[in-house]
Design an enzyme around this catalytic site. Structure first.
Site: not given
Ligand code: AMP
Ligand code: MG
Length: 486
Positions: A115, A128, A252
């Site tokens: 991550k 990312g 998700d």
């Molecule tokens: P999460 O809320 O962390 O479960 O993330 C929700 C979505 O946002 C997922 O598809 C992650 O891969 C994407 N995501 C979260 N933070 C980032 C980031 N800094 N760069 C790219 N994608 C992100």
């Molecule tokens: Mg997530």
């Protein structure tokens, strides 16, 4: 036991091979100056990895995905998801990669996952990346959950990348190396439903990895859904029993395995209140402490929707089957939670429900009325069971109410030792987590190590660790907010 050097470890590509439609081959961004911040040696050993070689320069490059063992195919996983109720058909690993599956010495497959490893084609507007603080938060909270006996993804390491990350300020970047029994989510099924062949293969893959008993059932895919309902009912009951607030129960972020995943805006509740919410973006309290069972059930309904074509050829009948299966969630949750509450109160099995249920309800009303610290109170009740009611009594407002309640409870003969085995002394309290993250971000890992020491042996009260058992200082709690996706 023989242990492998990281680069001789065999990483399977089971998911990538069986579900190529959901797996995009990708590589981690190069970390300019990787430095190991924390390594989980017991977990490394569990995986058959040698901690010393993980600490070597080559091992650290392995932990951030810059050295990939021969034959491995790191992939970004595709998934969809309902985020705060709104559907996104394409989310996926925007800043994460599945390196592959590792077979542990017991023959179990575990995902090795990164991550914060750089942008992928799913990144949309994101960079990312991940900052040191949030990756240390996931490390400490997931390891605390594991020590509490709650199913969870694990944290193998946090490595600082040497690359700054722009948030409100510039922060040091990091990669978390995560271990999970898989990263299959409700959102994976929501994504796969567009093609029933992919959906079927995904369901079969999930059965093989997590719910193998379903394969022998008359209707394996119905049995898969039943199994996910069962593990999630049990999981959320366990969260509730320790006062854990996940904070972002989007579809998700809900696994098929029944493991807790994605420690973003999560936090432990201190003063008991079902309305407790910490996440800065959860203004409506959708994922408040007391709402978690309902939201888990809602997410399972979304899973059922995605699975409909596998449940029956006729849509109407499929819906009927799904509704009947989902109806099992509430009683299963209630059973798991009630059994857990009886254990927290040290009550023997076999007591009539009409004795224990009102006792529990009245206690929670007392706790809510006084916003009593959840963790300390239940631990202090163990002392009350040994004859010293003062520590627990001193935490509540309604003393007469407590005395009357305690009289009835003590008459049932609670088992203090059994209580101490389920009521933790130490949980990762928010002010302690913040303190450890702030110091860690500034380069001092001392506070993190001390906190980890407390919360990874949560039931063992130890002299010298008093501050790890105490609620936040006055004024901290009311202001506390956590942030997502940082
Ligand atoms: P999460 O809320 O962390 O479960 O993330 C929700 C979505 O946002 C997922 O598809 C992650 O891969 C994407 N995501 C979260 N933070 C980032 C980031 N800094 N760069 C790219 N994608 C992100
Ligand atoms: Mg997530």
């Amino acid at each position: 036991m023989s242990v492998a050097s990281p680069l001789t470890v065999r990483l399977d590509g089971r998911f990538a091979g069986e579900l190529s439609e959901l797996a995009l081959p990708w590589r981690a961004e190069e970390a300019p100056e990787p430095a190991l911040l924390v390594l989980n040696e017991p977990l490394a050993a569990e995986l058959g990895l040698d901690p010393d070689s993980l600490r070597s320069p080559e091992g650290i490059r392995f932990l951030v995905g810059n050295e990939v063992p021969p034959g491995a195919t790191p992939v970004a996983q595709a998934y969809a998801g309902h985020q705060f109720g709104g559907y996104s058909p394409r989310l996926g690993d925007g800043r994460a990669l599945l390196l592959g599956e590792i077979e542990d010495p017991d023959g179990r497959l575990r995902d090795l996952h990164l991550k914060g490893s750089g942008r992928t084609p799913f990144a949309r507007g994101g960079d990312g990346l991940a900052a040191v603080g949030p990756m240390l938060r996931e490390y400490v909270v997931s390891e605390a959950m594991h020590a509490l006996g709650i199913p969870t993804t694990r944290s193998l390491a946090v490595v600082a990348t040497g690359r700054p990350v722009r948030r409100e300020t510039l922060l040091p970047g990091a990669v978390l190396t995560r271990v999970a029994s898989s990263h299959l989510r409700v959102g994976s099924f929501q994504y796969a439903r567009a093609d029933v062949d992919v959906l079927r293969r995904l369901a079969d893959h999930a059965i093989a990895r997590h719910h193998p008993e379903a394969a022998a059932a008359e209707h394996p895919h119905r049995a898969l859904f039943d199994a996910v309902v069962a593990v999630q009912a049990s999981l959320v009951a366990q969260w509730m029993l320790v006062g854990f607030v996940h904070g972002v129960m989007n579809t998700d972020n809900m696994t098929i395995s029944g493991e807790t995943i994605d420690y973003g805006p999560c936090a432990f509740m201190e003063g008991f209140d079902p309305a407790t919410v910490f996440s800065s973006i959860d203004g409506q309290g959708r994922y408040a402490y007391g709402n978690q069972p309902v939201m888990a059930e809602w997410n399972l309904a979304r899973l059922a929707e995605a699975l409909l074509p596998l449940l029956h050829d006729e849509q109407d009948e499929a819906v009927e089957i799904a509704v009947a299966s989902l109806a099992a969630f509430r009683p299963r949750y209630a059973d798991a939670w009630s059994a857990g509450m009886r254990a927290k109160l040290g009550l023997p099995d076999g007591l009539a429900d009409d004795v224990t249920a009102p006792l529990v309800t009245e206690l929670l009303a007392l706790l809510q009325q006084g916003r009593v610290d959840h963790t300390s109170f239940f631990r202090a009740l163990g002392r009350a069971a040994r004859g010293d009611a003062e520590p627990a009594r001193g935490l509540v407002l309604d003393l007469a109410g407590f005395d009357a309640w305690a009289g009835r409870w003590l008459a049932l003969g609670p088992d203090a030792e059994a209580m101490d085995r389920v009521n933790p002394v130490y949980v990762p309290r928010n002010h302690l987590v913040e303190e450890a993250l702030d110091a860690g971000t500034a380069g001092d890992l001392g506070p993190l190590r001390l906190l980890l020491d407390a919360v990874t042996r949560p039931f063992e009260e130890r002299p010298g660790l008093e501050r790890y058992a105490a609620p936040a200082p006055e004024g901290f709690g009311a202001m506390y907010q956590t942030f997502c996706g940082t």
